[in-house]
Scaffold this active site. Structure first.
Site, PDB file in Angstrom:
ATOM      1  N   ARG A  51       0.856  -1.191   0.000  1.00  0.00           N
ATOM      2  CA  ARG A  51       0.000   0.000   0.000  1.00  0.00           C
ATOM      3  C   ARG A  51       0.891   1.240   0.000  1.00  0.00           C
ATOM      4  NH1 ARG A  51       2.542   1.660   3.682  1.00  0.00           N
ATOM      5  NH2 ARG A  51       1.094   3.369   3.816  1.00  0.00           N
ATOM      6  N   GLY A  52       0.261   2.413   0.013  1.00  0.00           N
ATOM      7  CA  GLY A  52       1.031   3.656  -0.100  1.00  0.00           C
ATOM      8  C   GLY A  52       0.997   4.102  -1.553  1.00  0.00           C
ATOM      9  N   ALA A  53       0.632   5.374  -1.774  1.00  0.00           N
ATOM     10  CA  ALA A  53       0.366   5.830  -3.142  1.00  0.00           C
ATOM     11  C   ALA A  53       1.499   5.539  -4.144  1.00  0.00           C
ATOM     12  CB  ALA A  53       0.013   7.310  -3.116  1.00  0.00           C
ATOM     13  N   ASP A 241      -2.152  11.131  -1.281  1.00  0.00           N
ATOM     14  CA  ASP A 241      -2.587  10.141  -2.276  1.00  0.00           C
ATOM     15  C   ASP A 241      -3.011  10.798  -3.575  1.00  0.00           C
ATOM     16  OD1 ASP A 241      -2.926   8.687   0.419  1.00  0.00           O
ATOM     17  OD2 ASP A 241      -2.965   7.130  -1.122  1.00  0.00           O
TER      18      ASP A 241
HETATM   19  O1  MRU Z   1      -4.362   3.139   2.564  1.00  0.00           O
HETATM   20  P1  MRU Z   1      -2.894   3.365   2.358  1.00  0.00           P
HETATM   21  O2  MRU Z   1      -2.036   2.753   3.415  1.00  0.00           O
HETATM   22  O3  MRU Z   1      -2.442   3.002   0.960  1.00  0.00           O
HETATM   23  O4  MRU Z   1      -2.759   4.932   2.493  1.00  0.00           O
HETATM   24  C1  MRU Z   1      -1.483   5.513   2.443  1.00  0.00           C
HETATM   25  C2  MRU Z   1      -1.499   6.954   2.720  1.00  0.00           C
HETATM   26  O5  MRU Z   1      -2.532   7.578   2.900  1.00  0.00           O
HETATM   27  C3  MRU Z   1      -0.183   7.641   2.671  1.00  0.00           C
HETATM   28  O6  MRU Z   1      -0.143   8.693   3.589  1.00  0.00           O
HETATM   29  C4  MRU Z   1       0.004   8.206   1.250  1.00  0.00           C
HETATM   30  O7  MRU Z   1      -0.243   7.203   0.310  1.00  0.00           O
HETATM   31  C5  MRU Z   1       1.354   8.723   1.041  1.00  0.00           C
HETATM   32  S1  MRU Z   1       2.520   7.388   0.937  1.00  0.00           S
HETATM   33  C6  MRU Z   1       4.024   7.995   0.557  1.00  0.00           C
END
Ligand code: MRU
Length: 353
Positions: A51-53, A241
């Protein structure tokens, strides 16, 4: 004093297969999973194994290359590439990096499919995905370089969710800034929001900070206001995101609340993200699709039920922080200090984006 921080890579490509750290198992177990079909990749994104954008974008790009190889290996027509693309797109709706990376892969595929032999096409697509991966790493390091200047020599920094190596190609955006500042010798203590319900802060950010030896406290999400009101937090830094044309930011649920607190108590609130997180086709935050996940994620913790069966839970995964609450957006091209459409457009255009 300059410190050396250990590198963490959340994915590895070997023999056209993707290996990923199963983020659902951290911090209790460091389990690596093999993703050898595009269906495996789509499931890993949807189920938040990764996960993570930025990482969703990178893994999506590798997933597309894996999907095309699969079609070729199985003797299927390349017309089915659209199905591969759609399957990967239909995983998570909010982070724009996924759509950005898949669009880039799709354009290359359209260009190369008639120019190259099947073998060359596969190699070229994997190379393109690898380029996206490496570009993200360099963007992160650059974000760290620009952003760490904003962190005082001695600072208590509050962050939300996980925006570190595990959310990117391997350094991090908001957590990357913290890593860069710490590496540069700054005296930093990180206040880590646990980030209910998936607990990205407790499980992932804290795990990363332990690996890196960066001093930190884990806090419950609802203690941020108290700590800020006591003057214990100097700066808040979060990831994103999706950032719309007017500078509104979609990020993990709870980010908006922190921005309101920052404004109320007059402390800086920074967003760190690569320019791949900008979505200039979307005017403002109200047009961003917000993912709503299964209520089980709130009603259960691990295998333990923590709410009555009959109770319904509402699990919005992201919220929108309005541009006016943001002190600056840190990108790999520099820092945007005035958050409005005109200055964002000027900033990006001047840097060739
Ligand atoms: O649901 P997730 O864990 O994918 O959400 C991640 C986030 O909201 C992060 O803060 C965002 O993607 C930035 S990651 C560098």
């Amino acid at each position: 004093m300059v410190r050396k921080i250990k590198d963490i890579r959340p994915i590895e490509l070997k023999d056209y297969k993707l290996y990923v750290i199963n983020q659902l198992k951290l911090p209790l177990e460091e389990q690596w999973l093999e993703l050898s079909t595009y269906g495996d990749v789509a499931k890993a994104i949807k189920d938040m194994i990764i996960r993570g954008a930025p990482l969703i974008g990178i893994v999506g790009a590798y997933g597309f290359a894996i999907g095309i190889k699969q079609l070729i290996d199985e003797g299927k027509p390349l017309d089915e590439a659209e199905k591969v693309l759609e399957t990967l797109k239909n995983t998570r709706p909010t982070a724009v990096n996924l759509f950005w990376a898949l669009d880039r892969m799709w354009k290359k595929f359209e260009k190369w499919k008639n120019e190259k032999s099947p073998d060359e096409l596969i190699k070229a697509l994997f190379k393109e995905a690898n380029r996206i991966d490496l570009e993200d790493y360099h963007a992160n390091k650059s974000i760290g370089g620009y952003g760490q200047v904003l962190i005082p020599e001695k600072a208590n920094v509050l962050t939300h969710c996980n925006t570190g190596a595990l959310a990117t190609s391997g350094w991090g955006t908001a957590l990357g800034v913290i890593r860069s500042a710490y590496e540069d010798g700054k005296d930093i203590t990180v206040y880590v929001d646990e980030t209910r319900p998936y607990l990205q802060g407790a499980r992932l950010t804290a795990w990363e900070l332990v690996q890196e030896g960066i001093p930190h406290y884990l806090i419950t999400d609802n203690s941020a206001g108290f700590l800020i009101s006591k003057g214990l937090i100097d700066v808040i830094i979060v990831g994103a995101d999706r950032i719309t044309a007017n500078g509104d930011v979609a990020n993990k649920i709870g980010t908006f609340t922190l921005s309101v607190l920052a404004k109320e108590f007059n402390i800086p609130f920074y967003v760190a993200a690569p320019t791949t997180t900008f979505d200039l086709n979307t005017e403002s935050g109200k047009d961003i699709p917000i993912e709503v996940r299964n209520e089980k994620e709130i009603k259960e913790c691990g295998s333990c039920k923590i709410a009555p069966e009959e109770t319904k839970a509402l699990n919005y995964s992201f919220d929108i922080t309005p541009a006016e609450n943001i002190s600056g957006i840190i990108t790999e091209k520099g820092i945007i200090n005035e958050i409005n459409k005109e200055s964002i457009m000027k900033f990006l255009k001047y840097r060739g984006i």
